[in-house]
Design a protein around this motif. Structure first.
Motif, short mmCIF file in Angstrom:
data_model
loop_
_atom_site.label_atom_id
_atom_site.label_comp_id
_atom_site.label_asym_id
_atom_site.label_seq_id
_atom_site.Cartn_x
_atom_site.Cartn_y
_atom_site.Cartn_z
N ARG A 37 0.94 -1.37 -0.17
CA ARG A 37 -0.08 -0.02 -0.01
C ARG A 37 0.71 1.42 0.06
O ARG A 37 0.64 2.42 -0.50
N ALA A 38 1.94 1.07 0.82
CA ALA A 38 2.95 2.32 0.59
C ALA A 38 3.42 2.73 -0.64
O ALA A 38 3.52 3.55 -1.10
N LEU A 39 3.89 1.57 -1.21
CA LEU A 39 4.56 1.44 -2.57
C LEU A 39 3.57 2.24 -3.72
O LEU A 39 3.63 2.76 -4.35
N GLN A 40 2.26 1.69 -3.42
CA GLN A 40 0.88 2.18 -4.38
C GLN A 40 1.07 3.73 -4.43
O GLN A 40 0.82 4.19 -5.25
N ALA A 41 1.18 4.26 -3.15
CA ALA A 41 1.13 5.61 -2.98
C ALA A 41 2.06 6.45 -3.76
O ALA A 41 1.60 7.47 -4.09
N VAL A 42 3.15 5.89 -3.92
CA VAL A 42 4.13 6.79 -4.79
C VAL A 42 4.48 5.98 -6.21
O VAL A 42 4.91 6.98 -7.07
N ALA A 43 4.14 4.80 -6.49
CA ALA A 43 4.16 4.30 -7.90
C ALA A 43 2.92 4.35 -8.60
O ALA A 43 2.96 4.74 -9.97
N PHE A 44 1.72 4.38 -8.04
CA PHE A 44 0.41 4.75 -8.55
C PHE A 44 -0.29 5.83 -8.02
O PHE A 44 -1.45 5.74 -7.35
N PRO A 45 0.33 6.85 -7.84
CA PRO A 45 -0.25 8.32 -7.30
C PRO A 45 -1.84 8.34 -7.81
O PRO A 45 -1.88 8.55 -9.29
N PRO A 46 -3.12 8.66 -7.49
CA PRO A 46 -4.31 8.65 -8.10
C PRO A 46 -4.15 10.14 -8.95
O PRO A 46 -4.93 9.68 -10.24
N ARG A 47 -3.70 11.09 -8.56
CA ARG A 47 -3.74 12.30 -9.32
C ARG A 47 -5.16 12.62 -10.07
O ARG A 47 -5.24 12.52 -11.19
N GLY A 48 -6.14 12.75 -9.26
CA GLY A 48 -7.37 13.01 -9.75
C GLY A 48 -8.22 11.80 -10.01
O GLY A 48 -9.61 12.00 -10.12
N ARG A 49 -8.01 10.74 -10.01
CA ARG A 49 -8.67 9.44 -10.11
C ARG A 49 -9.27 9.10 -8.79
O ARG A 49 -8.78 9.39 -7.71
N THR A 50 -10.16 8.17 -8.69
CA THR A 50 -10.83 7.97 -7.55
C THR A 50 -10.60 6.45 -7.31
O THR A 50 -10.40 5.36 -8.17
N VAL A 51 -10.01 6.17 -6.00
CA VAL A 51 -9.76 5.00 -5.48
C VAL A 51 -11.08 4.07 -5.22
O VAL A 51 -11.86 4.61 -4.31
N VAL A 52 -11.13 2.94 -5.74
CA VAL A 52 -12.10 2.20 -5.30
C VAL A 52 -11.80 0.89 -5.41
O VAL A 52 -10.63 0.42 -5.30
#
Length: 666
Positions: free
Chosen positions: A376-391
């Motif tokens: 989860r910590a890696l996802q925050a830096v590797a796949f930042p939402p940048r306006g996308r909705t997390v679902v």
């Protein structure tokens, strides 16, 4: 190789040192030519013009040489893991470093890709070393047993091992630095031609050492972790990378482009790996493609053969430990032999039994405590939402598939609307066209030279698509997803829907109205428009920097839905322009309604030109080719590359494909 010949590692290091020499000679040659020209001029003229001309010429060439040889340090996005956070993982790394005869890395960073790499902050094309960091892919920590991970880490650290020769660490650093720098030398760089030519010479000089070094690193890994685990790791690494590409293409990518991101990306990868063992086995048995001309790895079959010599008395005499003098001596004599079809390539030769007895015991606990939290910590830096909705994964996949259907439906209805000269925004209007016989005529205009049977099949496919959207919008259907295959639209209770039969019946004008009545009574929303969601993103295919659009300096992103024109930056800021366009591409190009923009942002002046609004394209002749896009509103868009035009990776190829598509479909 003769006794007096220098070791291959030393030859590689000498060739590496030739880069600054060649660069200096090039500068000296230009300066000599300039002084020769000045010497034939009158003394007063030469004196007045010589100094500023020398500074301008040599200074400019020197700057371009520095740009060509400058190694850009790009640190992968990841999460650093300290010794206190993962002592078992660091214990494994320390053991691999000891086996390779090198000091442990200064840091460990977990990254998103299924890879392992030792990065070093070198200077002067690797001639001067620096801080060393080990980058480990989270998929390796998730999927590989500790013994195979031990082999992977030992192989990476062994690249800099002095066991491969005194010059081996320097030669390897240089190879990595040059391989990263040479492909980036612009063809517009006046100092680049000579340096690119020397880079090709260096690559040929270094190839024997690099090949032998990879085989020797494999042997060190096998001695440390065992032959069976080393061979398995060799097969697992490209297979995991292939599965991750499949995972991103089929699961993450569609949701990302639709404006959504799953809440547990790496958990989804684990589910795919668990659900698709057959694909994983096929990838393990497939020879991976070379990653490029600077890839140092020999073919997988050759590497496996080097670790598993033929089970004959003679083969035991050929297997030897790596030499401490040369990297070429480190490769086993059987490295070039292919194993027989009946040979068990995953078994260990008899000589490895003693090594197995000394192999470290398997950790009695996980290497990284709370691996899901690390994911989860890696996802925050590797796949930042940048306006996308997390679902959730189920919501992400549902939104993604629906958005894909909406895009396809919108494009099809736009074509039908133009052909029928009537607005067709939804399934209800489409059924009306079927009932009065106009849809077949419109489809024939869209697909000329198509047989009546094919026209009918295309109409049924379009109706099936629109009925599926109507069922989803009406709440009478949902998506049923699978980690092993394609998703399908089913009834809310999970029962199968007979959409194909309904579409076939709706395609017949005699039964169209009866089907409409049935659909309406059963809750299908036939008036639902095939509009894009506001959060959906177009898929970026490539980018071009420093074009002229209607005479204005402009950058361009090519997407699967159209072209995004971004106001360009002034001359001399090309590097900044490329970084900015890369950031815009990463943020995503909205496919629907534009989001709010910040004050004073250049986004206010951005222009998106959908392919659906392009009526035709004309290619302008000349040395600097140009293009004129004719728009359906009667306007034109003229594009031409500027003198300092540049591209994001694959930009010109994406543009050429877009031009071919527009020219062939308009």
């Amino acid at each position: 190789m003769s006794r007096n010949a220098p070791p291959v590692a030393a030859r590689s290091a000498i060739a590496l040192a030739g880069f600054p020499v060649v660069a200096g000679l090039q500068l000296a040659a230009v300066l000599l030519l300039l002084w020769t020209i000045l010497s034939v001029l009158p003394g007063a003229v030469a004196l007045r013009a010589g100094v500023p001309l020398s500074i301008a010429t040599v200074g400019a060439l020197g700057y371009e040489t520095w740009r060509a040889l400058h190694t850009r340090r790009r640190t992968p996005a990841g999460v650093a893991v300290t010794r206190g956070q993962a002592p078992k993982l660091w214990e494994l790394i320390d053991g691999a470093a000891a086996a390779a005869g090198v000091r442990p890395p200064d840091g460990v960073t977990v990254v998103a890709d299924a890879t392992a790499a030792l990065g070093e902050r070198t200077r002067v094309l690797g001639l001067i070393g620096g801080r060393r960091d080990l980058y480990l892919g989270l998929p390796l920590l998730q999927a590989l047993p500790p013994a195979r991970l031990r082999a992977v880490v030992a192989h990476e650290l062994a690249h800099g091992s002095p066991k491969l020769g005194r010059w081996a660490p320097l030669a390897y650093r240089g190879r990595v630095a040059v391989g990263r720098t040479a492909p980036r030398i612009s063809r517009r760089n006046p100092a680049g031609a000579v340096l690119r030519a020397y880079a090709g010479f260096y690559r040929r000089m270094d190839a024997p050492f690099s090949r032998a070094q990879e085989l020797a690193a494999d042997r060190i890994a096998a001695d440390h972790a065992g032959v069976a685990d080393a061979v398995a790791a060799l097969r697992d690494m490209p297979a995991l990378a292939g599965m991750q590409r499949l995972f991103h293409a089929e699961y993450v990518g569609p949701g990302w482009q639709a404006g959504y991101v799953p809440d547990d990306v790496f958990g989804g990868l684990l589910r795919v790996l668990a659900a698709r063992p057959v694909e994983m086995s096929m990838l393990r048995a497939t020879e991976p493609e070379p990653s490029g001309p600077w890839d140092t790895h020999p073919p997988l079959a050759e590497r496996v053969a080097a670790l598993t010599p033929r089970p004959s008395p003679a083969s035991s005499d050929t297997a030897s430990a790596p030499s401490s003098d040369t990297a070429s001596d480190a490769a086993p004599a059987s490295a070039s032999e292919e194993p027989s079809a009946s040979e068990d390539v995953s078994g260990e030769p008899p000589s490895s039994e003693a090594a197995d007895e000394e192999k470290p015991a398997e950790p009695d606990e996980e290497l990284v405590p709370d691996l899901p939290a690390l994911g989860r910590a890696l996802q925050a830096v590797a796949f930042p939402p940048r306006g996308r909705t997390v679902v959730s994964w189920d919501e992400c996949l549902s939104f993604a598939r629906t958005t894909e259907m909406e895009r396809e439906a919108e494009a099809a209805l736009a074509a039908i609307s133009r052909a029928s000269d009537a607005a067709v925004p939804d399934a209800a209007h489409l059924l009306t066209l079927v009932a009065d016989g106009r849809l077949r005529a419109a489809a024939g205009a869209v697909f000329p030279d198509t047989s009546p049977e094919e026209i009918t099949a295309r109409i049924v496919d379009l109706l099936g698509l629109m009925l599926a959207l109507a069922a989803l919008r009406g709440g009478v259907a949902r998506w049923r997803h699978s980690w092993t295959g394609a998703a399908e639209v089913v009834a809310v209770d999970g029962a199968n829907l007979n959409l194909a039969e309904l579409a076939a019946a709706a395609a017949d004008p005699e039964t169209t109205e009866a089907v409409r009545t049935y659909l309406t009574e059963n809750g299908f929303d036939l008036a639902a428009r095939a509009d894009q969601r506001a959060s959906a993103r177009a898929r970026v295919l490539g980018g071009l920097v420093n074009l002229s659009a209607d005479g204005t300096r402009t950058d361009l992103l090519i997407t699967d839905l159209g072209l995004l024109l971004v106001p360009g930056l002034p001359r001399g800021r090309g590097v900044e322009a490329k970084r900015r366009l890369t950031r815009i591409a990463a943020d995503g190009v909205p496919a629907g309604a534009e989001p709010p923009v910040e004050p004073d942002s250049d986004q206010e002046a951005r222009r998106f030109v959908p392919f659906a609004d392009v009526a035709g394209v004309t290619v302008l002749p000349g040395r600097r080719k140009g293009w004129v896009l004719g728009l359906r509103d009667g306007g034109n868009l003229s594009l031409r590359p500027a003198l300092d035009a540049d591209e994001l990776p694959g930009g010109w190829a994406a543009w050429d494909e877009a031009v071919i598509f527009l020219a062939g479909t308009r």
